[in-house]
Design an enzyme around this catalytic site. Structure first.
Site, PDB file in Angstrom:
ATOM      1  N   ARG A 178       0.815  -1.223   0.000  1.00  0.00           N
ATOM      2  CA  ARG A 178       0.000   0.000   0.000  1.00  0.00           C
ATOM      3  C   ARG A 178       0.845   1.269   0.000  1.00  0.00           C
ATOM      4  NH1 ARG A 178      -2.557  -1.873   5.501  1.00  0.00           N
ATOM      5  NH2 ARG A 178      -0.323  -2.245   5.697  1.00  0.00           N
ATOM      6  N   HIS A 200       5.382   4.351   6.924  1.00  0.00           N
ATOM      7  CA  HIS A 200       3.946   4.501   6.660  1.00  0.00           C
ATOM      8  C   HIS A 200       3.145   3.910   7.811  1.00  0.00           C
ATOM      9  CE1 HIS A 200       3.206   0.206   5.801  1.00  0.00           C
ATOM     10  NE2 HIS A 200       4.510   0.232   5.510  1.00  0.00           N
TER      11      HIS A 200
END
Lengths: 214, 214, 214, 214
Positions: free
Chosen positions: A48, A106
């Protein structure tokens, strides 16, 4: 048979008739002249968090190392054996002469989670490669570092995702070839954190020693 | 100051107003449910070979490890110390349970070139990290292997780029947790090679033991 | 003959007729009941930084470990062999149940200087004990850490004196018996820095991640 | 919050308005010229045995190493790893060129007691740092040594407190850089023992091989 997975073949067909024609000249030129990206990015393998998507970058712009949890190991662990991250670092800095290195973490990072929950579960294999690798996060998993982030909005994972980026930035200085170029003013180091849920981006603000929204 | 490089900030702004809104729901769902990609790809750091671009993939589809020259080391070199590629492999296979692993190489690979010209130049640093890393290509740099490729159209670099992919596929079998899942039929291994000049893609055809155009 | 140095004999005579009589009851009680200090202080051997003087403390108040540059080593270096600082730490925390640990550094620290100038001079002995010991400062000698201190008034030595205190605070967390008591709320960690020139004292303010004047 | 403990802040305020003004000139001079103490003292961490108090010494006079039970380890245990006491010793002898080293023990020493009662109790932590450290006393815990002290007034603890000081003096000779300077006449070694109950002081008289009152 081991043709490529269907999803990749479909995606490639899309690329070939969609984006490639508009960038063909650029690919050809880059093939001829070689790459000369001025940014190296160390990112996570997470599906992602694709750097080229998040930064909407074209071919030739970013030299991308990806490993689990976007870690730059400290030099002291790299003296023996063969090491991919450090090899990429040396190649980018001394070979390609990049001017920027960005460590990008992230949210909801599986590597960070696996470190935090390591005590609760079995190693993923007898060799425990991921355990040893994500064990590097230990140096960043520290209340003193968390307090200095001064981010009471974050949980353990969120704190470690950021603290670990700072630790990797520190580790970059353990390599003389990085340190020298930074001190000469030819290389700048950056930290970034991407929120995969909201799309927000944070960067490391050195003097406050914490992460701020872009 | 170490804000992010301008090019990345511009690209991020583009992403945030362009692609992100159309995929926002997907990012949110992935944040909530976690990633479950069914493909792992081992690619090169090269700035011209971004897997998500070439395969036009969206968030959550591919778990991407990138190192110089897309190498999977043999298990025998990974028993001591900490190793990012193997950690990513273990995480993908035993943690995420991916069903495919793709080794993707590409043309004009700087890592391959640096191996071929290693004798002609100084190491990039005293530690010679890239030299040790790309030294792994030696096992693939072999006339017997080149003959088996049966590709008289290729030069030394082109041969080694492909031969090295085959060698990494072989190395995947040195890990019991990979071998077991392949033999069980739960994991398939693939080789791919991308031509950064023409945009062409080749895949490894096992029975012919060579690379064919997609 | 090895009677005691004259200066010590004179000083002792002074103590015996000056301070001792006023504190005799306290010494007797402490001898009978044993010590139960609630503060452990890790200080430097420096002759100008005596904790009991600077904090005007009486007998029984502070358990004082002193080593060169007031360093708490990381647990990882303490697993083999015998180690005085860690032994003192274990004794203070698990034996004496102290409620505070203070890492106290100071200005013009010779241990810090010896680290900074290590490249310019020969080791002090073949065994290089001080070199190995003060080599622990390397993890704290880092521009990322210095920037986070946000103290442009300081030179390299002043930055490292403080950064090293923070690093020792972090290292305290590497010991489970320390970490546990901190998390239970039974132990508080502090950083202090003493200016031997002006007599000023600074303390570590966790949320700002820097040192402020008391 | 981790400001300093109240007791230290109060004590510091006392120091700042009491003792500091009278010694300010001395602190400033020492800051400017650096320390040049001619005595190194190896003392115990015990809160009742502060060398600067007992010897009424001012800033700059004594270089003070403190560890549990005032032990100088034998060289043979110091070859691997990092070691604070030996680092301090090397720094004092070869860096500061001190002319005296005093090993100072004291009564009711908790480190000595913990050695004597080690068989009766659990280690203080899984790592047993203090057990390993005070285990060094074993070489001094010997009836032959106790007989040579010729002190029938002492119990086991009192004997070991003194015998251990002699053993540390012996250990000092295991370091060539100490031995050489002693033989050259540039360094003198001393033993001292402080009675925390009565304030009495004993010193080691070499020829009688025992401790006598000052």
């Amino acid at each position: 048979m081991a043709q490529l997975p269907d999803r990749l073949l479909e995606g490639y067909a899309e690329f070939k008739k969609g984006r490639f024609p508009t960038e063909q000249g650029r690919y050809e030129k880059l093939a001829e002249k070689g790459q000369s990206p001025n940014i190296m990015l160390v990112g996570c393998c997470d599906s992602r968090a694709a750097p080229e998507i998040i930064f909407d970058s074209g071919p030739g712009e970013i030299f991308v190392m990806r490993n689990v949890a976007n870690i730059v190991p400290h030099k002291s662990s790299q003296d023996d054996g063969i090491h991919g991250t450090t090899a990429a670092l040396e190649f980018a800095v001394n070979g390609l002469k990049v001017e920027h290195i960005v460590i990008m973490g992230h949210g909801r990072c599986g590597g960070v989670k696996s470190y935090i929950s390591a005590g609760d579960s079995e190693p993923l294999s007898e060799s425990n490669y991921i355990g040893k690798w994500s064990g590097q996060l230990q140096a960043a998993d520290n209340p003193i570092r968390y307090k200095a982030l001064n981010r009471p909005d974050l949980d353990h994972g969120g704190l470690l995702e950021r603290s670990s980026i700072i630790h990797s930035l520190e580790n970059l200085y353990s390599y003389d070839f990085v340190k020298t170029r930074v001190l000469e003013g030819n290389l700048t180091l950056h930290g970034a954190w991407f929120d995969i849920s909201t799309g927000e981006l944070e960067y490391y603000e050195e003097e406050q020693g914490t992460f701020l929204k872009v």
